[in-house]
Design an enzyme around this catalytic site. Sequence first.
Site, PDB file in Angstrom:
ATOM      1  N   GLY A 266      47.298  46.320  35.419  1.00 42.59           N
ATOM      2  CA  GLY A 266      46.496  45.221  35.960  1.00 42.59           C
ATOM      3  C   GLY A 266      47.215  43.918  35.665  1.00 42.59           C
ATOM      4  N   SER A 267      46.458  42.845  35.614  1.00 37.76           N
ATOM      5  CA  SER A 267      47.099  41.539  35.463  1.00 37.76           C
ATOM      6  C   SER A 267      47.637  41.339  34.042  1.00 37.76           C
ATOM      7  CB  SER A 267      46.109  40.434  35.799  1.00 37.76           C
ATOM      8  OG  SER A 267      45.013  40.508  34.935  1.00 37.76           O
ATOM      9  N   GLU A 294      51.336  48.109  32.395  1.00 34.62           N
ATOM     10  CA  GLU A 294      52.142  47.682  33.544  1.00 34.62           C
ATOM     11  C   GLU A 294      51.385  46.511  34.145  1.00 34.62           C
ATOM     12  OE1 GLU A 294      55.025  48.679  34.166  1.00 34.62           O
ATOM     13  OE2 GLU A 294      55.052  50.369  32.775  1.00 34.62           O
ATOM     14  N   CYS A 328      52.014  45.959  43.382  1.00 30.28           N
ATOM     15  CA  CYS A 328      52.591  45.259  42.233  1.00 30.28           C
ATOM     16  C   CYS A 328      54.052  44.933  42.489  1.00 30.28           C
ATOM     17  CB  CYS A 328      52.459  46.123  40.991  1.00 30.28           C
ATOM     18  SG  CYS A 328      52.747  47.851  41.334  1.00 30.28           S
ATOM     19  N   GLU A 427      52.286  34.515  40.381  1.00 27.59           N
ATOM     20  CA  GLU A 427      51.919  35.731  41.103  1.00 27.59           C
ATOM     21  C   GLU A 427      50.658  35.447  41.907  1.00 27.59           C
ATOM     22  OE1 GLU A 427      49.984  39.186  39.201  1.00 27.59           O
ATOM     23  OE2 GLU A 427      51.352  40.444  40.336  1.00 27.59           O
TER      24      GLU A 427
HETATM   25  P1  NAD Z   1      42.794  42.925  36.902  1.00 28.49           P
HETATM   26  O1  NAD Z   1      43.595  42.440  35.759  1.00 28.49           O
HETATM   27  O2  NAD Z   1      41.830  41.993  37.521  1.00 28.49           O
HETATM   28  O3  NAD Z   1      41.968  44.206  36.481  1.00 28.49           O
HETATM   29  C1  NAD Z   1      42.591  45.367  35.965  1.00 28.49           C
HETATM   30  C2  NAD Z   1      41.544  46.169  35.233  1.00 28.49           C
HETATM   31  O4  NAD Z   1      41.229  45.507  34.016  1.00 28.49           O
HETATM   32  C3  NAD Z   1      40.232  46.332  35.983  1.00 28.49           C
HETATM   33  O5  NAD Z   1      39.729  47.632  35.783  1.00 28.49           O
HETATM   34  C4  NAD Z   1      39.341  45.309  35.301  1.00 28.49           C
HETATM   35  O6  NAD Z   1      37.971  45.593  35.425  1.00 28.49           O
HETATM   36  C5  NAD Z   1      39.808  45.442  33.881  1.00 28.49           C
HETATM   37  N1  NAD Z   1      39.486  44.334  32.988  1.00 28.49           N
HETATM   38  C6  NAD Z   1      39.301  43.035  33.280  1.00 28.49           C
HETATM   39  N2  NAD Z   1      39.046  42.335  32.153  1.00 28.49           N
HETATM   40  C7  NAD Z   1      39.085  43.218  31.129  1.00 28.49           C
HETATM   41  C8  NAD Z   1      38.925  43.114  29.711  1.00 28.49           C
HETATM   42  N3  NAD Z   1      38.685  41.954  29.122  1.00 28.49           N
HETATM   43  N4  NAD Z   1      39.027  44.236  28.974  1.00 28.49           N
HETATM   44  C9  NAD Z   1      39.298  45.429  29.545  1.00 28.49           C
HETATM   45  N5  NAD Z   1      39.466  45.585  30.873  1.00 28.49           N
HETATM   46  C10 NAD Z   1      39.366  44.491  31.650  1.00 28.49           C
HETATM   47  O7  NAD Z   1      43.853  43.472  37.988  1.00 28.49           O
HETATM   48  P2  NAD Z   1      43.590  43.978  39.471  1.00 28.49           P
HETATM   49  O8  NAD Z   1      43.186  42.818  40.323  1.00 28.49           O
HETATM   50  O9  NAD Z   1      42.741  45.208  39.494  1.00 28.49           O
HETATM   51  O10 NAD Z   1      45.062  44.429  39.872  1.00 28.49           O
HETATM   52  C11 NAD Z   1      46.020  43.500  40.254  1.00 28.49           C
HETATM   53  C12 NAD Z   1      46.982  43.201  39.135  1.00 28.49           C
HETATM   54  O11 NAD Z   1      47.540  44.428  38.671  1.00 28.49           O
HETATM   55  C13 NAD Z   1      48.168  42.361  39.579  1.00 28.49           C
HETATM   56  O12 NAD Z   1      48.474  41.429  38.581  1.00 28.49           O
HETATM   57  C14 NAD Z   1      49.288  43.390  39.732  1.00 28.49           C
HETATM   58  O13 NAD Z   1      50.581  42.857  39.586  1.00 28.49           O
HETATM   59  C15 NAD Z   1      48.957  44.339  38.637  1.00 28.49           C
HETATM   60  N6  NAD Z   1      49.526  45.665  38.896  1.00 28.49           N
HETATM   61  C16 NAD Z   1      50.676  45.989  38.233  1.00 28.49           C
HETATM   62  C17 NAD Z   1      51.267  47.218  38.455  1.00 28.49           C
HETATM   63  C18 NAD Z   1      52.542  47.588  37.743  1.00 28.49           C
HETATM   64  O14 NAD Z   1      52.946  48.743  37.815  1.00 28.49           O
HETATM   65  N7  NAD Z   1      53.176  46.670  37.043  1.00 28.49           N
HETATM   66  C19 NAD Z   1      50.680  48.133  39.328  1.00 28.49           C
HETATM   67  C20 NAD Z   1      49.498  47.766  39.971  1.00 28.49           C
HETATM   68  C21 NAD Z   1      48.929  46.531  39.743  1.00 28.49           C
END
Ligand code: NAD
Length: 546
Positions: A266-267, A294, A328, A427
């Site tokens: 995620g982010s 990641e 990503c 990003e």
């Molecule tokens: P996000 O960070 O908004 O959410 C990711 C996950 O984290 C979700 O399940 C969310 O509910 C959870 N989350 C949010 N706050 C949290 C907390 N405080 N504690 C625990 N969990 C929490 O990301 P998104 O919008 O779902 O995905 C997009 C992001 O993911 C982009 O930044 C992208 O670059 C990244 N991404 C990276 C890869 C990689 O391989 N590097 C792959 C896919 C996505």
Amino acid sequence: MDNARLEIPPPENERVNRFPPGSAERERLADELKRQYGQRLEIPLCIGGREVRTGRIGRAVCPHEHGHVLAEYHQAGEEEYRQAIVAALAAREQWARLSWSDRAAIFLRAAELVSGKYRFVLNAATMLNQSKNPHEAEIDAVAELADFLRFNVWFMQRIYADQPQAHAPGSWNRSCYRPLEGFVFAVSPFNFTSIAGNLASAPALMGNVVVWKPASASVLSNFILMEVFREAGLPDGVINFVPGPGPLAGRMALESAHLAGVHYTGSTEVFSSLWKSIGGRIRGYRSYPRLVGETGGKNFVFVHPSADLDAAAVALARGAFEYQGQKCSAVSRAYVAESCWPALWRRLEPLIGGIHRDMGDPRDFAFFNAVISQASFDQAMAAVRRARQSGCARVIAGGGGDDRIGYFVEPTVILTEDPLYATMLEELFLPVLTVHVFPDERWEETLRLCDSSTPYALTGALFASERAVIARTLEQLSHAAGNFYVNDKPTGAVVGQQPFGGARASGTNDKAGSFLNLLRWTSPQTIKENFSPPHEFRYPFMRAGD
Ligand code: NAD
């Protein structure tokens, strides 16, 4: 634990359906889309094998038609996250004791279900709830997911087969690959069904128990995955499916002394905050939790004067705009040598026009669909507004959007003379490509700039035909990307072919889809067994009579 060696042959990558007009597979998919669009599913939590309904309802909608509800899902609260941890820990001992070949069989069966019985179901759910076209859904929810499951079994076998080579006479050494002591907290992003499946299943395959917090925007496909794991024979409690508010899930998981690992995608911001909280309470855990994340990216493409410009144009169009720029690995900044920019843009502009014209509902098999949420839509519009007001950037394609029915953002290109302009650095995770055109003689300087101007290092690509340029660029940018492509787009990594992951602010670079990732989910124990232990205390160098 039984770590005996079993010869599973290396798997092959799952074949990909192409869905040409008139094909049987296209018809089947259309039928399944119709079926899922016409139903309103109720999605419970799954804790210790029990379906749990909390009454705190979230709605899974179509991003391309946000008024259409596909499912209502129950959200976990404090109590359910607590129960999920308890259920995971209760399942731990028996799961870890099961032979690794039994665990392998469950996930190999899951791969067959993904590529067989559930193929069209997973595709349709991913298309409707995550707004993907059939090709994007197929390479994600079916091919990559089946590959993760099959290749991970093969990697596990290789890890287990790695045993100490040396043995002193009369003794024997062996490594026992134990699971971690506690539970793994898997937190998945919305954008890839396969990543969600891998985040939960990879630690489980290695004998761990998992509390899985899926992203709210991809609950439908993720719930179907949970059903697949259960149907494949996964024992109750090994993976617990608990959608709900991220910060609450994070707090509950991180407060447990039994947190053994975090498997996150995620982010960057969220992962950094998890790391910080874990660091702050580190004395409260039984073991140092393994942190695998990641995270974000600001992926780049370099175009050298010696490049094949037709190939570079296609790579930019696909790399920046497939799945609306929400991969990503998506390209979001391009550095183009001045002498080839006019010819490159002549090729790229019509491709972007074609993408724009093919924007619509995945049910119509449109190539280009909606972005995931209102927040993403608003962010795109804000970036366009800023560029239009800026003195050093111009919107040269797209820039429009319409969120009345769905969150539609046009494929957008911003041209900037400032390599440090905001959208060259941040990003966005949107269909917005920023291009910086630089004087040919500033090649080296621009490479250095690319390397240092953002904190990220996920993917990058170079288009050039001069070998010396390729070699020099690889050297100069060796830490700027975890996955680097020469004369190819920087998206579309395939399990077993290009292990995926980035470093710096893009993650811990533990390479999903490789043995490196699986290593993080095991805590090896070394066992030395002595068949003839010494009976004499004295060493030869000691004085006689001592
Ligand atoms: P996000 O960070 O908004 O959410 C990711 C996950 O984290 C979700 O399940 C969310 O509910 C959870 N989350 C949010 N706050 C949290 C907390 N405080 N504690 C625990 N969990 C929490 O990301 P998104 O919008 O779902 O995905 C997009 C992001 O993911 C982009 O930044 C992208 O670059 C990244 N991404 C990276 C890869 C990689 O391989 N590097 C792959 C896919 C996505």
